[in-house]
Scaffold this motif. Structure first.
Motif, PDB file in Angstrom:
ATOM      1  N   PHE A  25     -26.622  18.761  92.375  1.00 41.45           N
ATOM      2  CA  PHE A  25     -25.513  18.122  93.067  1.00 41.45           C
ATOM      3  C   PHE A  25     -24.660  19.180  93.758  1.00 41.45           C
ATOM      4  CE2 PHE A  25     -21.514  16.002  93.773  1.00 41.45           C
ATOM      5  CZ  PHE A  25     -21.909  14.729  94.150  1.00 41.45           C
ATOM      6  N   ILE A  42     -19.090  14.398  88.713  1.00 37.79           N
ATOM      7  CA  ILE A  42     -19.463  13.727  89.966  1.00 37.79           C
ATOM      8  C   ILE A  42     -18.565  12.521  90.213  1.00 37.79           C
ATOM      9  CG2 ILE A  42     -21.288  12.425  91.121  1.00 37.79           C
ATOM     10  CD1 ILE A  42     -23.307  14.255  89.699  1.00 37.79           C
ATOM     11  N   PHE A  48     -21.329  12.275  97.862  1.00 39.26           N
ATOM     12  CA  PHE A  48     -22.491  11.759  97.135  1.00 39.26           C
ATOM     13  C   PHE A  48     -23.446  11.038  98.075  1.00 39.26           C
ATOM     14  CE2 PHE A  48     -24.431   7.926  95.369  1.00 39.26           C
ATOM     15  CZ  PHE A  48     -25.313   8.493  94.465  1.00 39.26           C
TER      16      PHE A  48
END
Length: 545
Positions: free
Chosen positions: A99, A393, A105
């Motif tokens: 990530f 996240i 995202f």
């Protein structure tokens, strides 16, 4: 009240809604924020991720054999056939990535989405039913789509549930030898029946319960041999049926049925064995609010098309084997628990922002995986590392204002006109493009229809649709069915039949009206501009025979 970020309409968020969002939290600071779209815009956005009937010939990118896919060859996606996708001949971890907190995202998901192979169809345990989609455990079925499960010898329909030998029906359950019937259960040999239960040998009728041998009847209970709501003899019934089913008269009978339906009396909504529910087409439901087309639902809100669900909100096409605690999800179920912002995922637990993940748990942002656990962007982690990264996240997505929103319309794998959104919220090409949706070339859609018919049977007859004037084929299986129930073959193509059948139903909205008999204020799914007479529940029950 907040204003919808998409359509600028004010919408309500209740205390119960906030309590539901709190259930979805992974911990302090990780709560799911309230939605920024109204319920209709949330539904429209989800539906752009569901293509039910548009199937295409494709080539499996792994075994190189011909396959059927809900993605056209022009889509650019790498397609695997069912056998290859489920096999161990490839590894979805090859597409893993770390990530990147310098990107959003959805940017990172989009990059992976374009590279990883996609399953051709959502079609589980099919037996001679290769042309079914969003379906499971069917035998000898063709174009039984949209939540069709455990059925046999069914064709051209949506939401068949434990049915046999049915054609051109929608949302029927435990029924056999039915044609052009919508929303009902335990029907046998019923043709053009709407909202009926536990009935047999009924034709061109509405809202029957426990009836047999009825023609052009409405709102009857436990009657046998009735014509136009009046007692008839067996001989009169058989004589009229022979006349109506004659190929020279059938089309006129269908036209008369449409007129008959528009003049019938209706209850505010179709609810059977329901407690504390609002919405339409509900059966065996409890505490369902603003629901539509739900069998066996409990504690749900803003749900469209579901079966056997509990504690679900803002979901579409979800069910079977009791999925629980789902939010902003489409095409999910066969069990499962705690799924949010996910599509095309069956038998999973604790999924967030996943796409086509099966039999897995504790995954975030994964695509095309099965039998996995503790994965993020298809990369494997230990349970401890997974939870730490997942929480980071979520906090990052909150800063980028992504968390709490379903996948954006720009990342849908389909053109708007391929999807269920076109059924519920129809747009023309110019409107869709202006709003930011993709649009699939109409000539490709026409080609998909021709390919489906051609692949089903070499012994087929070609016809010209009397509505759209496009050619369509009648397969040998269809012809056998029509002969079995003694009706003439259709004069319209599958897509025109589907569209016409779909719009016989109410859309998932509620309106304020007054009872056409006593004037009492009621809430109903029949819009005020509809011609039908809508009675309050009390007046309706007094009107049924």
């Amino acid at each position: 009240m907040p204003t919808c970020k998409n359509c600028q309409t004010a919408f309500e968020i209740t205390k119960d809604d906030l309590n539901f969002y709190a259930k979805l939290s992974y911990g302090p600071g990780l709560e799911v924020p309230p939605p920024t779209f109204c319920s209709n815009c949330r539904l429209q956005r989800r539906l752009t991720y569901r293509n039910e009937p548009h199937l295409y010939k494709n080539i499996c990118a792994l075994c190189k054999k011909p396959t059927i896919s809900l993605h056209s060859p022009e889509s650019g996606y790498k397609i695997f056939c069912q056998d290859c996708w489920w096999s161990d001949k490839w590894d979805p971890h090859l597409y893993e990535r770390d990530f990147d907190f310098n990107k959003t995202f959805f940017e990172q998901y989009a990059e992976m989405q374009k590279q990883i192979p996609r399953i051709g169809l959502m079609n589980k345990a099919a037996e001679n039913s290769e042309f079914c989609n969003y379906a499971g455990y069917n035998k000898n079925c063709y174009l039984a789509v949209g939540g069709s499960w455990y059925s046999e010898d069914c064709y051209y329909g949506r939401h068949y549930n434990h049915c046999r030998n049915c054609c051109d029906c929608e949302s029927i359950k435990m029924s056999e030898l039915c044609y052009e019937s919508v929303w009902g259960s335990n029907l046998y040999n019923c043709v053009h029946c709407f909202g009926s239960y536990n009935s047999g040998y009924c034709y061109f009728s509405v809202n029957l319960r426990g009836c047999n041998n009825c023609i052009f009847c409405s709102n009857l209970r436990n009657k046998t041999y009735y014509i136009h709501n009046k007692q008839a003899t067996k001989e009169e019934y058989e004589k009229l049926i022979a006349q109506l089913l004659d190929s020279n008269n059938f089309s006129a009978a269908v036209t008369n049925y449409k007129r008959f339906k528009s003049q019938a009396i209706y209850p505010p909504s179709y609810q059977t064995n329901c407690e504390n529910c609002t919405g339409d087409y509900l059966e065996n439901c409890k505490n369902v609010q603003h629901g539509s087309n739900i069998f066996d639902g409990e504690d749900c809100k803003y749900v469209v098309q579901a079966e056997g669900i509990k504690d679900v909100m803002d979901c579409s096409s979800i069910g079977y084997d009791h999925p629980e605690l789902y939010y902003e999800t489409i095409n999910a179920g066969t069990g499962g628990f705690n799924g949010k912002f996910t599509f095309n995922s069956w038998e999973c637990t604790n999924l967030t922002y996943c796409d086509t993940v099966m039999n897995s748990q504790d995954c975030f942002g994964c695509v095309s995986m099965h039998n996995k656990r503790n994965c993020i962007l298809n990369k494997q982690y230990s349970e401890e590392d997974y939870k730490k990264l997942r929480d980071r996240i979520i906090l990052h997505m909150k800063k980028t204002q992504e968390y709490g929103e379903f996948f954006p319309i720009t990342l849908s794998p389909f053109g708007y006109n391929e999807t269920s959104a076109q059924d519920y919220f129809p747009l023309i090409r110019e409107q869709a493009i202006k709003k930011g949706y993709k649009w699939h070339d109409d000539s490709v859609l026409e080609k998909s229809a021709a390919e489906k018919s051609d692949a089903q049977s070499q012994a087929s007859l070609e016809n010209l649709c009397e509505e759209c004037r496009k050619p369509f084929r009648l397969t040998s299986h269809e012809l056998i069915f029509y002969k079995k129930i003694n009706i003439p073959s259709p004069r319209k193509c599958f897509f025109c039949r589907h569209r016409e059948r779909f719009f016989t139903r109410n859309l998932p909205n509620l309106f304020d009206r007054t009872c056409a008999n006593c004037g009492m204020k009621i809430q109903t799914a029949f819009s005020p501009d509809r011609p039908e007479k809508i009675y309050c529940e009390k007046c309706y029950m007094q009107a049924v025979q």
